[in-house]
Structure formats: C-alpha cells, structure tokens
Design a protein around this motif. Structure first.
Motif, short mmCIF file in Angstrom:
data_model
loop_
_atom_site.label_atom_id
_atom_site.label_comp_id
_atom_site.label_asym_id
_atom_site.label_seq_id
_atom_site.Cartn_x
_atom_site.Cartn_y
_atom_site.Cartn_z
N TRP A 33 0.87 -1.16 -0.29
CA TRP A 33 -0.05 0.11 0.12
C TRP A 33 0.70 1.10 0.16
O TRP A 33 2.16 1.32 0.54
CB TRP A 33 -0.96 -0.26 1.04
CG TRP A 33 -0.34 0.07 2.54
CD1 TRP A 33 -0.03 1.12 3.28
CD2 TRP A 33 -0.10 -1.09 3.43
NE1 TRP A 33 0.45 0.94 4.41
CE2 TRP A 33 0.45 -0.51 4.46
CE3 TRP A 33 0.00 -2.16 3.30
CZ2 TRP A 33 1.02 -1.29 5.79
CZ3 TRP A 33 0.32 -3.08 4.40
CH2 TRP A 33 0.94 -2.53 5.26
N CYS A 34 0.42 2.30 -0.71
CA CYS A 34 1.19 3.52 -0.89
C CYS A 34 0.30 4.61 -1.03
O CYS A 34 -0.24 4.53 -2.24
CB CYS A 34 2.32 3.16 -2.00
SG CYS A 34 3.29 4.79 -1.99
N HIS A 35 0.35 5.52 -0.12
CA HIS A 35 -0.89 6.58 -0.36
C HIS A 35 0.09 8.12 -0.20
O HIS A 35 0.95 8.04 0.73
CB HIS A 35 -1.76 6.68 0.56
CG HIS A 35 -2.63 5.17 0.36
ND1 HIS A 35 -3.49 5.34 -0.47
CD2 HIS A 35 -2.42 4.37 0.85
CE1 HIS A 35 -4.15 3.81 -0.18
NE2 HIS A 35 -3.31 3.22 0.51
N PRO A 76 -0.75 6.50 4.56
CA PRO A 76 0.40 5.41 5.14
C PRO A 76 1.03 4.70 3.71
O PRO A 76 0.64 4.62 2.66
CB PRO A 76 -0.47 4.40 5.81
CG PRO A 76 -1.94 4.38 5.19
CD PRO A 76 -1.93 5.69 4.64
N HIS A 77 2.28 4.23 4.13
CA HIS A 77 3.29 3.52 3.27
C HIS A 77 3.70 2.19 3.61
O HIS A 77 4.05 1.94 4.87
CB HIS A 77 4.47 4.19 3.06
CG HIS A 77 4.41 5.64 2.55
ND1 HIS A 77 4.39 5.98 1.25
CD2 HIS A 77 4.37 6.87 3.43
CE1 HIS A 77 4.07 7.24 1.22
NE2 HIS A 77 4.23 7.72 2.31
N CYS A 78 3.56 1.11 2.80
CA CYS A 78 3.86 -0.15 3.23
C CYS A 78 5.13 -0.42 3.71
O CYS A 78 5.43 -1.12 4.66
CB CYS A 78 3.56 -1.25 2.18
SG CYS A 78 4.35 -1.10 0.70
N ASN A 128 6.52 6.90 -7.45
CA ASN A 128 6.69 8.30 -6.90
C ASN A 128 7.06 8.17 -5.34
O ASN A 128 7.18 9.03 -4.95
CB ASN A 128 5.42 9.30 -7.01
CG ASN A 128 5.13 9.56 -8.28
OD1 ASN A 128 5.68 9.50 -9.39
ND2 ASN A 128 3.74 9.39 -8.69
N CYS A 129 7.46 6.92 -5.18
CA CYS A 129 7.64 6.87 -3.60
C CYS A 129 8.73 5.86 -3.58
O CYS A 129 8.67 4.52 -3.31
CB CYS A 129 6.40 6.10 -2.84
SG CYS A 129 6.84 5.89 -1.20
N PRO A 130 9.89 6.46 -3.74
CA PRO A 130 11.14 5.43 -3.62
C PRO A 130 11.21 4.46 -2.30
O PRO A 130 11.77 3.40 -2.64
CB PRO A 130 12.27 6.52 -3.46
CG PRO A 130 11.66 7.71 -3.79
CD PRO A 130 10.41 7.79 -3.47
N LYS A 131 10.70 4.75 -1.37
CA LYS A 131 10.89 3.93 -0.03
C LYS A 131 9.89 2.95 -0.21
O LYS A 131 10.40 1.50 0.07
CB LYS A 131 10.76 4.60 1.34
CG LYS A 131 9.19 4.98 1.56
CD LYS A 131 9.31 5.53 3.23
CE LYS A 131 7.79 6.01 3.54
NZ LYS A 131 7.77 6.73 4.97
N CYS A 132 8.70 2.94 -0.66
CA CYS A 132 7.85 1.74 -0.75
C CYS A 132 8.43 0.78 -2.01
O CYS A 132 8.42 -0.28 -1.93
CB CYS A 132 6.37 2.17 -1.18
SG CYS A 132 5.60 2.72 0.24
N LYS A 133 8.67 1.52 -3.24
CA LYS A 133 9.46 1.07 -4.33
C LYS A 133 10.39 -0.07 -3.61
O LYS A 133 10.64 -1.06 -4.12
CB LYS A 133 9.88 1.82 -5.19
CG LYS A 133 9.71 1.37 -6.57
CD LYS A 133 9.85 2.69 -7.50
CE LYS A 133 10.91 2.00 -8.85
NZ LYS A 133 10.96 3.41 -9.55
ZN LIG Z 1 4.99 4.64 -0.33
#
Ligand SMILES: [Zn+2]
Length: 370
Positions: free
Chosen positions: A91-93, A97-99, A142-147
């Motif tokens: 999940w990534c919003h 929140p971010h997974c 657009n979310c390096p940490k979730c990726k």
């Molecule tokens: Zn994220």
C-alpha cells in the motif's frame, strides 16, 4: 521439515483467519509439519514464547528488541519454514500510509529471520494491495521507499504469490513480478471439511463508507447508509435476510440503519462464521472475506467496496462495485444477477477452486520439495 511459523493476525480479523486456514489446507498437500505457530503481526513481540498476550504495538516496540538481545526463544528462530499470510502487503498513499513503514517486516524479517537465515525458506502467500478503488498502482513510482521495500520483501522470499492484479502491477513497477492466484481463503473450508448446505438465508454486511479506510476518496457515508437500507428492503421479498457482523461496531451500525434486521455475530470465531456462510444462499457484502468465504461454498456474492481489496473478487468470476457508484438501478441489477447465478455458481466455483489448488500446489512444490 517440522516447524511452520505463520505471520498473520490472531483473534483480530476473521478474514485473516480464513486466509491462513486456506494456506494450511494447500500446504498440507505438499508438506507435513509437526507444529504450526502463529505470530500476531501487529505486535511482533508475539514471536517470543510466553508473550502472546502483549498485543499493543507500543509495548511490543519496547519489549521485542530487548528479547532479541537476550536471545529469548521465539517462533521465527524455531521456524523451518516461515510464511507471511495474506493481508494487504503493498500500500502506498501520497502523504501516507506507506507499506515500507509497516510494523512487522523490520523486527521479524530483517532483524530476526534474515540475520539467521540458514537454509530456511520464506514465503509470501496471498498478499495483496490496498489502494484507492480506481488506483493504477502508479503511487509507488513516486515513492522511492515503498518501491525499494516491495523489491526488498520480494527478494527476501523464496516464493511470492499475490491475490490481486493491482498488487502484481505495484510489484512490476518495483522491478519484480509474481503470479496472481485467487486468495487462499477459498480453501479454508477444506481444512475443516465444512461442506455447503442448502441455503436458508441471504447475507448482507455493512461497513461505514463501505470499507476500513477512505484514503481521502470523496465517499458520501450517508448515501451508502441509505443504499444499504434499500438493499435490505429489496432483498426481503426474496427470503430471510441476515446481516453478518464481523465486529460489535458493525452490528451496532447495521441496527441503526435497519433496526429490525436479523444479525449474526460471534466475534473472532472464524469457524462459526464459516458454518454460517456455508448455510447461506447469496450475499451483498462490504467485507471482502465474507464474500470469499461465501463464494467458496458456491454462494454468489456482490462485493461493494471502497478500496482495491474489493477487486480481488474478480478472480472468482464475481463483480465488485465501487460504493460511491451504487444506485437504485444498480441494486436491482445486482440482486437480479445474484438470483440468476444462485444455482449455477457452485459448479463455477468448484472449477476455480480445483484449478487454483493445482496452481498453488505446483508453485509450492517447486520451492519446498527442492
Ligand atoms: Zn509509499
């Protein structure tokens, strides 16, 4: 192989119980275990024997690292095989929140399992996405940490099998890929040898705004309440209607909207719910795993949801509906479609269950029997 430990939830959400029991059913076709241990993922300290009662994350965050340093005996260290069971895993919003920030991966996988891997295997089975209903998964680009997290989690696993195609898309956008199969909850009934009975009632289920979260989507909660009342009204001429309530709060809400509605509730008793669903005819539900359990017994369902979890019902040839799109006309169509499939759906689901079990067993065999 003798010890299996499962990262799941315990007495928290019967949907998670359904998924885990389904995994136990299919894995039983591939390997036998002397012992199966459960770790309540929302409080990672429950990996330590004797600490199952510490269910608050805040306390877990203090106690778990101490036990790790002390070398207290625990279920991750004892596992010959470790499985992360079901649930949203990606999940990534924007704004969270971010997974990547989840509570269990760092203490259980990074700091315990991977530091002491030996030749032990880690599987992620029946995990899925939890995005806005119309998401295309591009939030992760657009979310390096979730990726990075999604890739790291995948690389740590010997096998990843996903339960919805949006999760697969998010994984692909993170540079990896895995197969999608219907959620393992459809095999839970086999684990307990529960068979469907001739349906005696129609099931409905209500959650505020149609799901656990709204993720900033513009959802009219009052409109969904009115629509739920209309669904119950329109179903009543077709038979006895029972509102399945997975929590006390759901029962209170259902009774607020339809005061005379019959309810069924046995909090946290997933086998009781399975028997209840086995005796139903068809359903209109917000709870995705109420839908999966009903469908597994050959009872057609319409899942009305507000996030991407609802979409996984498509894998069972059933239709999800975005809660905000529900209208009088679509309620009529939904009910007509369910009535028309009541007698044909059992054969359809059996074909899906047979093919999916074969695919799961084949994938698990490749990893576990080598
Ligand atoms: Zn994220």
């Amino acid at each position: 192989m003798t010890n299996l430990s499962i990262i799941t939830t315990v007495r928290h959400n019967i949907g998670d119980d359904f998924v885990r029991e389904g995994i136990l059913s299919i894995i039983g076709d591939v390997a036998k275990f002397d012992q199966v241990e459960l770790i309540h993922k929302h409080s990672p300290v429950t990996t330590a024997y004797g600490y199952e009662g510490l269910r608050r994350l805040r306390i877990s965050r203090v106690v778990e690292p101490v036990l790790r340093v002390l070398g207290t005996k625990d279920r991750v260290a004892d596992a010959d095989l470790l499985i992360q069971s079901g649930a949203p895993v990606y999940w990534c919003h924007p704004g969270g929140p971010h997974c990547a920030d989840n509570e269990w991966f760092d203490p259980l996988i990074r700091k315990r399992f991977l530091k002491d891997r030996r030749s032990r295997k880690l599987l992620s089975i029946a995990g899925g996405s939890c995005q806005r209903y119309h998401s295309d998964g591009s939030e992760v680009t657009n979310c390096p940490k979730c990726k990075a997290y999604i890739a790291e989690f995948f690389d740590a696993c010997d096998l990843t099998l996903l339960r919805d195609s949006l999760a697969q898309r998010m994984l692909q956008l993170s540079g990896r890929d895995a197969m999608v199969l219907p959620c393992t909850s459809i095999f839970a009934r086999d684990h307990f040898k529960i068979t469907p009975t001739k349906g005696g009632y129609i099931v409905v289920n209500f959650m505020e705004s149609g799901g656990h979260y709204t993720f900033g989507q513009n959802i009219d909660a009052d409109k969904w309440r009115k629509n739920f009342g209309e669904i119950v009204d329109k179903l009543q001429p077709h038979g006895r209607v029972v509102a399945a309530c997975h929590t006390v709060a759901e029962e209170t809400l259902a009774k607020q909207i339809v005061p005379d509605v019959e309810t069924y509730i046995v909090p946290d008793e997933h086998v009781a719910f399975m028997n209840f669903y086995a005796g139903a005819r068809f359903a209109v539900v917000n709870r995705v795993h109420a839908g999966f359990m009903m469908a597994s017994f050959g009872k057609p369902v319409a899942v009305i949801g507000n996030d991407s979890r609802a979409l996984m019902i498509k894998n069972l040839n059933l239709t999800p509906h975005y809660v905000e799109d529900v209208t009088s006309a679509s309620i009529d169509q939904m009910i007509a479609a369910l009535l028309s499939r009541e007698h044909s759906y059992p054969d359809e689901i059996e074909a899906i269950r047979t093919a999916s079990r074969r695919a799961y067993v084949e994938a698990l065999s490749k990893v576990l029997l080598n």
